[in-house]
Design an enzyme around this catalytic site. Structure first.
Site, PDB file in Angstrom:
ATOM      1  N   SER A 218       0.845  -1.191   0.000  1.00 55.10           N
ATOM      2  CA  SER A 218       0.000   0.000   0.000  1.00 55.10           C
ATOM      3  C   SER A 218       0.889   1.254   0.000  1.00 55.10           C
ATOM      4  O   SER A 218       1.717   1.404  -0.903  1.00 55.10           O
ATOM      5  CB  SER A 218      -0.947  -0.045   1.205  1.00 55.10           C
ATOM      6  OG  SER A 218      -2.010   0.867   1.051  1.00 55.10           O
TER       7      SER A 218
ATOM      8  N   HIS B 120      -7.755  -5.666   0.212  1.00 54.60           N
ATOM      9  CA  HIS B 120      -6.556  -4.852   0.323  1.00 54.60           C
ATOM     10  C   HIS B 120      -5.488  -5.511   1.199  1.00 54.60           C
ATOM     11  O   HIS B 120      -4.290  -5.326   0.979  1.00 54.60           O
ATOM     12  CB  HIS B 120      -6.924  -3.478   0.888  1.00 54.60           C
ATOM     13  CG  HIS B 120      -5.864  -2.443   0.729  1.00 54.60           C
ATOM     14  ND1 HIS B 120      -5.459  -1.961  -0.500  1.00 54.60           N
ATOM     15  CD2 HIS B 120      -5.104  -1.790   1.656  1.00 54.60           C
ATOM     16  CE1 HIS B 120      -4.511  -1.057  -0.335  1.00 54.60           C
ATOM     17  NE2 HIS B 120      -4.265  -0.934   0.961  1.00 54.60           N
TER      18      HIS B 120
END
Length: 270
Positions: free
Chosen positions: A114, A248
């Site tokens: 990320s 995610h």
């Protein structure tokens, strides 16, 4: 495995995990999992926004004995709680790069998840342009390529908006966010990281000199497979994409598969 064989293996592993030389600034910026005094390679892991080195603790000794793992310890959290947070990508990448310099005696690969993927990319650019050092590989996870970024100014909104986004993405124990005292401790670092992300706009697709390996969960709510494929635009030395089930934080459920992929690239590069 018998109990005696298990004890012998444990003792052998402990013998290999010798103390590594002290590098003052690096030891402040990185949690080190030293497998041996003279590793053949290193893997630097850059955590996500709001994340800490402890998130990747299980990665520390998950690789072969020739690989030393470093995990970035961002300021403003855990054992760096009193250190001022960093609020820009430029400063964060500069400071990580500077702290990494004493560890470049062996090939270094970078892995970022990320926000950490953008940090890893910026560190790779700095190593090459400023010091003439080409990383062995760049691993990017769950993050849009630099020229496809679409920053959001969440850092300018209230605490509840930040907490809602952290909950949406997952990866953080909800009980930590529900406890008012713990949330008060966590929020400054979360807001600082979202400032880093929110002020890091689309950048030119400046290539890196090493292969780029991209990783993503197929149900990621913030990053698409096309976003990850766009990393190929900065990877003239080679690119591949691994897609795993999940959102995610797919890497929580598929830790072994991801570590196996990273490990194969590490040993192949060596």
């Amino acid at each position: 495995m018998t109990a005696s064989a298990s004890a012998s293996a444990s003792a052998s592993a402990s013998a290999r995990r010798v103390a590594a030389p002290v590098r003052p600034d690096g030891d402040r910026w990185f949690r080190r999992y030293a497998v041996r005094a003279d590793p053949r390679r290193r893997l630097l892991i850059l955590p996500h926004a709001g994340g800490s080195a402890s998130f990747f603790h299980s990665w520390g000794l998950a690789f072969d004995e020739d690989t030393e793992v470093l995990v970035a310890r961002y300021p403003g959290r855990h054992d760096r709680l009193t250190d001022p947070c960093v609020h820009s990508m430029e400063e964060l990448a500069d400071r990580v790069t500077d702290a990494l310099l004493p560890f470049l005696d062996v090939p270094v690969s970078l892995f970022g998840h990320s926000m950490g993927a953008s940090v890893a990319y910026e560190v790779a650019l700095r190593l090459e342009s400023r010091y003439g050092v080409r990383p062995a590989a760049l691993h990017v996870s769950s993050r849009k390529a630099p020229h496809r970024l679409t920053p959001r100014a969440l850092y300018e909104e209230g605490d509840e908006a930040l907490i809602a986004e952290v909950r949406r993405l997952g990866g953080t124990d909800d009980s930590l966010l529900d406890d008012p005292d713990l949330r008060e401790i966590l929020l400054p670092a979360i807001r600082a990281d979202f400032t880093v992300v929110g002020t890091y706009g689309p950048r030119p697709a400046t290539p890196v000199g090493c292969p780029v390996h991209a990783h993503i969960g197929d149900q990621d709510p913030s990053t698409t497979i096309e976003d990850m494929t766009a990393w190929s635009d900065v990877a003239p030395a080679g690119f591949d994409l691994q897609t795993l089930p999940g959102g995610h934080f797919y890497l929580l459920e598929h830790r072994e598969a991801l570590i196996g992929s990273v490990s194969r690239h590490l040993t192949a590069t060596a």
